[in-house]
Structures are given as C-alpha cells and as structure tokens.
Write a protein that holds these residues in place. Structure first.
Motif, PDB file in Angstrom:
ATOM      1  N   LEU A 186       0.799  -1.385   0.046  1.00 24.22           N
ATOM      2  CA  LEU A 186       0.134  -0.075  -0.059  1.00 24.22           C
ATOM      3  C   LEU A 186       0.922   1.325  -0.163  1.00 24.22           C
ATOM      4  O   LEU A 186       0.492   2.552  -0.191  1.00 24.22           O
ATOM      5  CB  LEU A 186      -0.743  -0.057   1.136  1.00 24.22           C
ATOM      6  CG  LEU A 186      -2.157  -0.957   1.278  1.00 24.22           C
ATOM      7  CD1 LEU A 186      -2.994  -1.156   2.330  1.00 24.22           C
ATOM      8  CD2 LEU A 186      -3.055  -0.726  -0.029  1.00 24.22           C
ATOM      9  N   ASP A 187       2.059   1.070   0.400  1.00 27.33           N
ATOM     10  CA  ASP A 187       2.906   2.487   0.122  1.00 27.33           C
ATOM     11  C   ASP A 187       3.836   2.381  -0.805  1.00 27.33           C
ATOM     12  O   ASP A 187       4.623   3.206  -1.050  1.00 27.33           O
ATOM     13  CB  ASP A 187       3.732   2.763   1.501  1.00 27.33           C
ATOM     14  CG  ASP A 187       4.823   1.679   1.919  1.00 27.33           C
ATOM     15  OD1 ASP A 187       4.888   0.612   1.086  1.00 27.33           O
ATOM     16  OD2 ASP A 187       5.421   1.891   2.983  1.00 27.33           O
ATOM     17  N   SER A 188       3.750   1.305  -1.779  1.00 31.19           N
ATOM     18  CA  SER A 188       4.588   1.268  -3.132  1.00 31.19           C
ATOM     19  C   SER A 188       4.446   2.519  -3.938  1.00 31.19           C
ATOM     20  O   SER A 188       3.347   2.964  -4.127  1.00 31.19           O
ATOM     21  CB  SER A 188       4.559   0.003  -3.694  1.00 31.19           C
ATOM     22  OG  SER A 188       4.695  -1.082  -3.078  1.00 31.19           O
ATOM     23  N   SER A 189       5.665   2.993  -4.512  1.00 30.85           N
ATOM     24  CA  SER A 189       5.456   3.854  -5.684  1.00 30.85           C
ATOM     25  C   SER A 189       5.990   3.430  -6.830  1.00 30.85           C
ATOM     26  O   SER A 189       5.776   4.138  -8.077  1.00 30.85           O
ATOM     27  CB  SER A 189       6.346   5.162  -5.142  1.00 30.85           C
ATOM     28  OG  SER A 189       6.176   5.665  -3.846  1.00 30.85           O
ATOM     29  N   THR A 190       6.336   1.874  -6.995  1.00 26.60           N
ATOM     30  CA  THR A 190       6.602   1.444  -8.141  1.00 26.60           C
ATOM     31  C   THR A 190       5.566   0.438  -8.537  1.00 26.60           C
ATOM     32  O   THR A 190       4.954  -0.119  -7.594  1.00 26.60           O
ATOM     33  CB  THR A 190       8.105   0.649  -8.074  1.00 26.60           C
ATOM     34  OG1 THR A 190       7.835  -0.094  -6.994  1.00 26.60           O
ATOM     35  CG2 THR A 190       9.075   1.724  -7.809  1.00 26.60           C
ATOM     36  N   MET A 191       5.716  -0.024  -9.766  1.00 31.59           N
ATOM     37  CA  MET A 191       4.479  -0.952 -10.326  1.00 31.59           C
ATOM     38  C   MET A 191       4.988  -1.291 -11.709  1.00 31.59           C
ATOM     39  O   MET A 191       5.930  -0.774 -12.437  1.00 31.59           O
ATOM     40  CB  MET A 191       3.251  -0.043 -10.431  1.00 31.59           C
ATOM     41  CG  MET A 191       3.494   1.028 -11.405  1.00 31.59           C
ATOM     42  SD  MET A 191       2.395   2.621 -10.921  1.00 31.59           S
ATOM     43  CE  MET A 191       3.307   3.234  -9.629  1.00 31.59           C
TER      44      MET A 191
END
Length: 351
Positions: free
Chosen positions: A79-84
C-alpha cells in the motif's frame, strides 16, 4: 484502342489494384475508428480481473451490453509502494478478448487496475510513500497501456485512474498526465472518482464534497466516471421506492445525503456527461447499506440486488446521464457476490 491507350489503361488498373490492396492492408493493420461513446447510451460491464473470455462474451449477450470495461492488471507490492509494472499475461488476455469484442461491435473502455499485494489490498487504501515517483511511474504505465492495448485494439476510451482517494487532490499531476495521454490517443479520456458521503450533521463531509466538486480534474476529461457504491439504507431489505427516496435523501446513518443532486452538481459544475463507471450491489441482504462490501450479510438475496439496480435505473433518467457499468461480470464463481442475479439481469437487459 491504341497501344498507348491500352498501356495507360493497364497502368491505371494496376494502380487501382495496389490502392485497393493497400486499403485492405491498412484496414487489417489498424482497427476502424471506434464508436464514439458520447453518441450512445452506454450499457457496460466491468470485468473481474480473473475473467474468462468465454464467460465475458456470454455475459455481454446475457445482459445485452454495448460496452465492456476491460481491466489490465498493474502489479503493486504493497500500500505504500511507488513502483509498479503491467502484468504481461493480463495484457495478452485483454488483447485477445478485445479482438472478439470489436468483431461483435462492442465498444471498449480500458483501465489500469491496481493489483496490490496479489489482490489482498484495495486501491482506495493505496497511499504511495513517494508521490512524485508514483506519478512518474503511473504515467509511464498509462502510456505503455496505450501503446500495447488501447490504440492497437481500438478502445473508445481510457480511464487513467480509478478510486485513488489519497491521490485525487494532486490536480497538477493528474492534469499533466491527461495532457500527455491526449498527445498519444485521439479517443476519449476519463477519470473514475470514488463514491463519497455527506451528512446533514457533518460539516467536514460537506467540505470534502466541495473540494471534490471543485477539483479541475473533472474539467480535463471527456466524461466523469463515478464508482457508485453510495450507502443508501440501513434496512436489510428495501423496496424500489424506498431506495429511490434514499437516492434523494439517504437514510443510511440518518445522513440525508442527496446523491442524485450532488452528482448533478458535478455535471453542472464542469458541463460533462456523468458515467456510473462502477455500479454494483452484492447478492445479499443489507446490500444497500454497504454496496462496497461483498459480504454485508450471509443471507443471499438476488432480488435485493436487483432492486438496487432498478432504483438507479429510475432515478438516473436524466439528460446528463451517459450510462452505467455493472460491477462485475466475466466470472460467475460462488465467491462472486457482485455477479448479477437472474433478477438483476432482467433489470439490466431492460435498462
């Protein structure tokens, strides 16, 4: 006829053959321009991310749909990821389905679908730790989606994001993203906002709605999409007339929210058509209390689900109403509480 005239005629015939063959090649290489969604009443279905192509096509026929909302999985760690990253298998499945939909004259909306922690977290809770990195990466995801799916398969529209409540206030970055999408795609662009509530006794909820209402994102898109899981009633079972009254003055938590009126205000503010981009009720009692919850109770009630759809059908007979998308189709397993019951299917077919 002279020999020169015969040669000229032969050359002209050859040129015509080349032009005709070239036109055939272009037609096969690039889909015809898609139907303009704004020129029709949209009757759509949102696919579950685990849809099967056969079930999706069957549901289009079962519900008499003219549009399908196709999700492409975006894999996100937590939920706090900034990559994908885009899921390659999801891309391949989407393209295969879209070819069949296009042959049947079905219009398509494509959206990047956040699949967080393998599907265990909701996108409404996603709050990236590095917001600038998120927007840089999300912009690249949307552009990649345009290149690999939206444009080659002839989608009519792209939804640049759905239900990202912790990021919606970043007006500058969403505006920049939409501008970049328009530079690479000549179809329609939308953004799907999550449902909201206001209450007579809660000033903060009213202020939050005013902030949403005045967000310039909605002026940048071609139509406004809403994930419409509005809380209507505390009753386990409702009549259609009760739910229609709740859409004008919700009885859930005694809020008194005028849902239809607030949606109309969103249209009036930005002069954009309104699309209920997710409209769903679980096949359970208390479905109208928490439509966003697949298990508001253990008691099955396909008729209660249908009454929810019927109340919306009667309440949104408005000139600014563009249409709706049923959540969810494409998979009808026992755990699919949102899959339309037979009673709901009858309402949807007749909408």
């Amino acid at each position: 006829m002279s020999r020169s005239a015969i040669r000229l005629t032969s050359w002209l015939a050859a040129i015509l053959v080349v032009v005709a063959l070239g036109g055939m090649w272009l037609k096969s290489a690039k889909p015809d321009r898609p139907i303009d969604l704004l020129a029709r009443s949209v009757k759509s279905g949102n696919l579950s991310v685990d849809y099967s192509i056969g079930q999706a096509l069957s549901d289009v026929k079962r519900l008499s749909l003219n549009t399908v909302n196709v999700p492409v999985i975006v894999k996100i760690d937590d939920l706090d990821s900034s990559t994908m990253s885009l899921d390659p298998d999801s891309i391949l499945k989407a393209r295969k389905l879209m070819k069949e939909l296009r042959e049947k004259g079905i219009t398509m909306i494509v959206e990047p679908y956040p699949w967080i922690g393998g599907g265990q977290f909701y996108e409404t809770d996603w709050n990236p730790s590095d917001v600038e990195a998120f927007f840089d990466n999300w912009t690249n995801i949307v552009k990649e989606l345009l290149e690999q799916v939206v444009v080659p398969e002839g989608a009519a529209a792209v939804c640049v994001a759905s239900n990202l409540v912790h990021l919606e206030h970043r007006k500058d970055r969403w505006s920049r993203l939409i501008d970049e999408v328009r530079g690479e795609f000549d179809g329609l662009v939308t953004y799907k906002t999550n449902w909201w509530y206001t209450a007579d006794w809660d000033d903060e909820s009213k202020q939050a709605f005013e902030r949403k209402l005045n967000n310039p994102i909605f002026g940048k898109v071609d139509f406004i999409s809403i994930a419409s899981y509005f809380e209507l009633s505390d009753r386990p079972v409702n009549t259609v007339d009760q739910l229609k009254a709740d859409l004008l003055k919700s009885s859930a938590y005694s809020r008194g929210q005028n849902i239809v009126g607030e949606i109309e205000r969103l249209h009036e503010k930005w002069n954009k058509p309104i699309f209920l981009g997710e409209l769903g009720f679980p096949k359970r009692q208390y479905a109208a209390r928490h439509p966003w919850n697949p298990n508001p109770s253990e008691r099955y009630d396909g008729a209660e689900q249908a009454r929810g759809f019927e109340a919306y059908r009667q309440s949104f007979d408005q000139p600014w109403f563009m249409g709706f998308s049923v959540f969810a189709i494409g998979e009808d397993g026992e755990d699919k509480n949102y899959y339309p019951s037979e009673e709901s299917a009858e309402v949807i077919r007749n909408w």
